[in-house]
Design a protein around this motif. Structure first.
Motif, PDB file in Angstrom:
ATOM      1  N   ARG A 351       0.831  -1.215   0.000  1.00 41.69           N
ATOM      2  CA  ARG A 351       0.000   0.000   0.000  1.00 41.69           C
ATOM      3  C   ARG A 351       0.858   1.253   0.000  1.00 41.69           C
ATOM      4  O   ARG A 351       0.612   2.198  -0.766  1.00 41.69           O
ATOM      5  CB  ARG A 351      -0.923  -0.013   1.233  1.00 41.69           C
ATOM      6  CG  ARG A 351      -2.121   0.919   1.049  1.00 41.69           C
ATOM      7  CD  ARG A 351      -3.022   0.893   2.243  1.00 41.69           C
ATOM      8  NE  ARG A 351      -2.491   1.796   3.280  1.00 41.69           N
ATOM      9  CZ  ARG A 351      -3.061   1.937   4.465  1.00 41.69           C
ATOM     10  NH1 ARG A 351      -4.107   1.209   4.790  1.00 41.69           N
ATOM     11  NH2 ARG A 351      -2.566   2.777   5.355  1.00 41.69           N
ATOM     12  N   ASN A 352       1.878   1.286   0.874  1.00 37.05           N
ATOM     13  CA  ASN A 352       2.764   2.459   0.936  1.00 37.05           C
ATOM     14  C   ASN A 352       3.474   2.695  -0.397  1.00 37.05           C
ATOM     15  O   ASN A 352       3.605   3.837  -0.848  1.00 37.05           O
ATOM     16  CB  ASN A 352       3.809   2.310   2.046  1.00 37.05           C
ATOM     17  CG  ASN A 352       3.226   2.305   3.451  1.00 37.05           C
ATOM     18  OD1 ASN A 352       3.864   1.849   4.404  1.00 37.05           O
ATOM     19  ND2 ASN A 352       2.003   2.777   3.613  1.00 37.05           N
ATOM     20  N   TRP A 353       3.929   1.622  -1.035  1.00 32.96           N
ATOM     21  CA  TRP A 353       4.619   1.754  -2.322  1.00 32.96           C
ATOM     22  C   TRP A 353       3.693   2.359  -3.379  1.00 32.96           C
ATOM     23  O   TRP A 353       4.096   3.227  -4.156  1.00 32.96           O
ATOM     24  CB  TRP A 353       5.149   0.394  -2.786  1.00 32.96           C
ATOM     25  CG  TRP A 353       5.709   0.449  -4.176  1.00 32.96           C
ATOM     26  CD1 TRP A 353       5.112   0.013  -5.329  1.00 32.96           C
ATOM     27  CD2 TRP A 353       6.952   1.030  -4.585  1.00 32.96           C
ATOM     28  NE1 TRP A 353       5.906   0.273  -6.412  1.00 32.96           N
ATOM     29  CE2 TRP A 353       7.050   0.902  -5.987  1.00 32.96           C
ATOM     30  CE3 TRP A 353       8.004   1.642  -3.897  1.00 32.96           C
ATOM     31  CZ2 TRP A 353       8.138   1.355  -6.710  1.00 32.96           C
ATOM     32  CZ3 TRP A 353       9.085   2.101  -4.616  1.00 32.96           C
ATOM     33  CH2 TRP A 353       9.153   1.957  -6.015  1.00 32.96           C
ATOM     34  N   GLN A 354       2.452   1.903  -3.377  1.00 31.11           N
ATOM     35  CA  GLN A 354       1.474   2.407  -4.369  1.00 31.11           C
ATOM     36  C   GLN A 354       1.095   3.870  -4.109  1.00 31.11           C
ATOM     37  O   GLN A 354       0.913   4.655  -5.032  1.00 31.11           O
ATOM     38  CB  GLN A 354       0.201   1.554  -4.339  1.00 31.11           C
ATOM     39  CG  GLN A 354       0.384   0.185  -4.995  1.00 31.11           C
ATOM     40  CD  GLN A 354      -0.786  -0.753  -4.711  1.00 31.11           C
ATOM     41  OE1 GLN A 354      -1.650  -0.464  -3.884  1.00 31.11           O
ATOM     42  NE2 GLN A 354      -0.800  -1.888  -5.386  1.00 31.11           N
ATOM     43  N   GLU A 355       0.975   4.221  -2.822  1.00 33.02           N
ATOM     44  CA  GLU A 355       0.441   5.550  -2.488  1.00 33.02           C
ATOM     45  C   GLU A 355       1.511   6.625  -2.297  1.00 33.02           C
ATOM     46  O   GLU A 355       1.272   7.795  -2.577  1.00 33.02           O
ATOM     47  CB  GLU A 355      -0.409   5.464  -1.207  1.00 33.02           C
ATOM     48  CG  GLU A 355      -1.691   4.655  -1.403  1.00 33.02           C
ATOM     49  CD  GLU A 355      -2.458   4.448  -0.104  1.00 33.02           C
ATOM     50  OE1 GLU A 355      -2.035   4.997   0.937  1.00 33.02           O
ATOM     51  OE2 GLU A 355      -3.477   3.741  -0.125  1.00 33.02           O
ATOM     52  N   ASN A 356       2.687   6.228  -1.779  1.00 29.65           N
ATOM     53  CA  ASN A 356       3.684   7.252  -1.450  1.00 29.65           C
ATOM     54  C   ASN A 356       5.087   6.644  -1.442  1.00 29.65           C
ATOM     55  O   ASN A 356       5.515   6.035  -0.466  1.00 29.65           O
ATOM     56  CB  ASN A 356       3.345   7.845  -0.070  1.00 29.65           C
ATOM     57  CG  ASN A 356       4.159   9.081   0.246  1.00 29.65           C
ATOM     58  OD1 ASN A 356       5.282   9.232  -0.224  1.00 29.65           O
ATOM     59  ND2 ASN A 356       3.609   9.962   1.068  1.00 29.65           N
ATOM     60  N   GLU A 357       5.781   6.825  -2.544  1.00 30.86           N
ATOM     61  CA  GLU A 357       7.117   6.230  -2.706  1.00 30.86           C
ATOM     62  C   GLU A 357       8.099   6.718  -1.636  1.00 30.86           C
ATOM     63  O   GLU A 357       8.890   5.940  -1.093  1.00 30.86           O
ATOM     64  CB  GLU A 357       7.668   6.554  -4.097  1.00 30.86           C
ATOM     65  CG  GLU A 357       8.954   5.818  -4.417  1.00 30.86           C
ATOM     66  CD  GLU A 357       9.627   6.339  -5.685  1.00 30.86           C
ATOM     67  OE1 GLU A 357      10.716   6.914  -5.572  1.00 30.86           O
ATOM     68  OE2 GLU A 357       9.039   6.162  -6.778  1.00 30.86           O
ATOM     69  N   SER A 358       8.029   8.020  -1.306  1.00 29.74           N
ATOM     70  CA  SER A 358       8.950   8.576  -0.303  1.00 29.74           C
ATOM     71  C   SER A 358       8.736   7.936   1.060  1.00 29.74           C
ATOM     72  O   SER A 358       9.692   7.632   1.773  1.00 29.74           O
ATOM     73  CB  SER A 358       8.762  10.091  -0.181  1.00 29.74           C
ATOM     74  OG  SER A 358       9.188  10.711  -1.367  1.00 29.74           O
ATOM     75  N   LEU A 359       7.460   7.745   1.428  1.00 30.08           N
ATOM     76  CA  LEU A 359       7.149   7.100   2.706  1.00 30.08           C
ATOM     77  C   LEU A 359       7.715   5.681   2.727  1.00 30.08           C
ATOM     78  O   LEU A 359       8.359   5.266   3.695  1.00 30.08           O
ATOM     79  CB  LEU A 359       5.627   7.083   2.929  1.00 30.08           C
ATOM     80  CG  LEU A 359       5.133   6.276   4.136  1.00 30.08           C
ATOM     81  CD1 LEU A 359       5.559   6.923   5.446  1.00 30.08           C
ATOM     82  CD2 LEU A 359       3.613   6.120   4.109  1.00 30.08           C
ATOM     83  N   SER A 360       7.462   4.946   1.646  1.00 25.49           N
ATOM     84  CA  SER A 360       7.918   3.548   1.608  1.00 25.49           C
ATOM     85  C   SER A 360       9.454   3.466   1.677  1.00 25.49           C
ATOM     86  O   SER A 360       9.995   2.558   2.302  1.00 25.49           O
ATOM     87  CB  SER A 360       7.388   2.829   0.363  1.00 25.49           C
ATOM     88  OG  SER A 360       7.920   3.402  -0.804  1.00 25.49           O
ATOM     89  N   TYR A 361      10.138   4.437   1.082  1.00 20.30           N
ATOM     90  CA  TYR A 361      11.608   4.459   1.133  1.00 20.30           C
ATOM     91  C   TYR A 361      12.101   4.647   2.572  1.00 20.30           C
ATOM     92  O   TYR A 361      12.934   3.879   3.061  1.00 20.30           O
ATOM     93  CB  TYR A 361      12.171   5.575   0.235  1.00 20.30           C
ATOM     94  CG  TYR A 361      13.660   5.758   0.412  1.00 20.30           C
ATOM     95  CD1 TYR A 361      14.566   4.883  -0.199  1.00 20.30           C
ATOM     96  CD2 TYR A 361      14.170   6.766   1.231  1.00 20.30           C
ATOM     97  CE1 TYR A 361      15.941   5.029  -0.002  1.00 20.30           C
ATOM     98  CE2 TYR A 361      15.533   6.916   1.422  1.00 20.30           C
ATOM     99  CZ  TYR A 361      16.423   6.039   0.803  1.00 20.30           C
ATOM    100  OH  TYR A 361      17.776   6.175   1.005  1.00 20.30           O
ATOM    101  N   GLU A 362      11.576   5.697   3.261  1.00 22.53           N
ATOM    102  CA  GLU A 362      12.035   5.995   4.625  1.00 22.53           C
ATOM    103  C   GLU A 362      11.725   4.823   5.565  1.00 22.53           C
ATOM    104  O   GLU A 362      12.549   4.452   6.401  1.00 22.53           O
ATOM    105  CB  GLU A 362      11.377   7.283   5.166  1.00 22.53           C
ATOM    106  CG  GLU A 362      11.624   8.541   4.330  1.00 22.53           C
ATOM    107  CD  GLU A 362      13.087   8.976   4.257  1.00 22.53           C
ATOM    108  OE1 GLU A 362      13.929   8.417   4.977  1.00 22.53           O
ATOM    109  OE2 GLU A 362      13.389   9.898   3.463  1.00 22.53           O
TER     110      GLU A 362
END
Length: 412
Positions: A351-362
């Motif tokens: 879900r994080n990868w789909q919605e917000n790449e920066s969030l998923s990275y951190e």
């Protein structure tokens, strides 16, 4: 017999009240109004030989019905309230306050002010002293409306510059509002309680006229006086004031430390963490790590990119320097049983990868360090990032693989 009649009346009164309650719960305001009319008429008939002031219940029920009834008008509401004021001497000021609130909610600011001014001049023997608390509230809310007028005049003055006769009259009017507002606001905030709006307005007045020492004193008293209830906002207002006036980092940290103790999930914890991270003192940097971990314990922070970025930056620095790994271990020990499911599940990775790449990275940075290269979250996100040919994800994968032994030391 008379006794039997009284018993029957008591019973029918209770039945009628239960009908009113039922109608109100079902939001059948017309039906509730009909039952209330019947109820009050019955009281008048039965106790025609005695003085029967309306109970607080009638006032409360009547107000609620009039607020929601589709056909009720402001005229009817005012009429009902005036009736309640006339008959309910023991609740006179309470009714006045409620009336003022209702007028304010309907945008009738001048009428509300007039209502409060009349209430302030009310005298009724010993009842005046008994209702002293309500009187102080009446004065405080009138002070709030004086502040509102002052604020409007200030806007006019700032928009039109400061020249000409008209501006002089605006300035005079503004100063008159300031004096009236300041007197009443100052009084209410002396009484232990939660007076957020009144404190903010009073401080705004003082700051505008350059009385910064008095403003600071007010805010310190509101935040630190033990007679006042613990109130996170008191520390927020003090911190904002100190920041506006360029106070030392030490003062700012001190204000936020107490806020952290009361509300570890407060949005200002990012500011707090940032300040602590910049400190040269080891103790403060250690506290910074504790602060950001504690904030991320709360569901409202789960997708806060700034917070994850703060944590990722600090744990990376610790891992690279290999100093203070025990700090991470101490924080992780109490979380390792529940954070993986709470933050680092495969479902959240997707879900994080789909919605917000920066969030998923951190989050992947943190997950990789805390749970190692086999962590579901890290594996999914780093795989997707590499597949999308995003450079920072490749770098991240190398970093976590290189420092995987750190994970073993933290988890061991």
């Amino acid at each position: 017999s008379s006794h039997e009649h009284k018993l029957n009346f008591k019973k029918s009164k209770e039945v009628c009240l239960s009908y009113i309650q039922d109608a109100m719960l079902q939001k059948q305001w017309k039906r509730a109004a009909e039952f209330l009319t019947f109820y009050t008429e019955s009281l008048e008939k039965d106790f025609s030989t005695q003085y029967m002031g309306p109970s607080e219940m009638i006032w409360r029920i009547g107000t609620e019905i009039l607020c929601h009834h589709s056909h009720s008008s402001m005229k009817e509401f005012n009429s009902f309230t005036e009736q309640m004021k006339t008959l309910g001497v023991k609740r006179y000021l309470k009714v006045c306050l409620e009336h003022a609130f209702h007028l304010l909610c309907n945008g009738l600011i001048d009428e509300a002010y007039q209502n409060l001014s009349l209430a302030e001049s009310w005298r009724f023997g010993e009842q005046t002293a008994i209702q002293d608390k309500e009187m102080k509230l009446i004065q405080a809310y009138r002070g709030l409306l004086d502040y509102y007028s002052w604020s409007k005049q200030k806007t006019i003055l700032l928009e039109h510059g400061q020249d000409g006769f008209e501006d002089l009259s605006v300035e005079q009017e503004m100063h008159s509002c300031f004096r009236k507002a300041a007197v009443n606001l100052k009084e209410i905030i002396k009484i232990p309680g939660v007076w957020d709006l009144f404190v903010k307005c009073y401080v705004d007045l003082l700051e505008f006229y350059g009385d910064h020492n008095e403003a600071r004193q007010v805010l310190n008293e509101y935040a630190y006086n033990s007679k006042f209830p613990a109130n996170p906002n008191a520390h927020v207002y003090l911190y904002q004031f100190l920041k506006r006036h360029g106070e030392s980092k030490k003062s700012l940290i001190s204000a936020l430390k107490i806020l952290h103790d009361i509300v570890p999930s407060h949005e200002l914890m990012i500011d707090f963490n940032t300040m602590l991270q910049k400190s040269k003192k080891r103790k403060k940097r250690r506290l910074g790590l504790e602060v950001i971990f504690a904030a991320l314990d709360y569901a409202g922070w789960k997708e806060n990119v700034k917070a994850w970025s703060c944590l990722a930056r600090q744990v990376k620095q610790i891992v690279i320097s290999e100093k203070h790994l025990d700090w991470i271990k101490q924080e992780w020990n109490s979380r390792k049983d529940w954070w993986p499911a709470f933050h680092f599940s495969r479902y959240l990775a997707k879900r994080n990868w789909q919605e917000n790449e920066s969030l998923s990275y951190e989050k992947a940075v943190v997950a990789g360090i805390l749970l190692g290269k086999d962590c579901k979250y890290f594996k999914y996100v780093s795989h997707q990032g590499c597949k999308a040919q995003v450079k920072r994800f490749r770098t991240l994968k190398k970093f976590v693989n290189k420092h995987n032994p750190v994970y073993l030391r933290i988890s061991g």
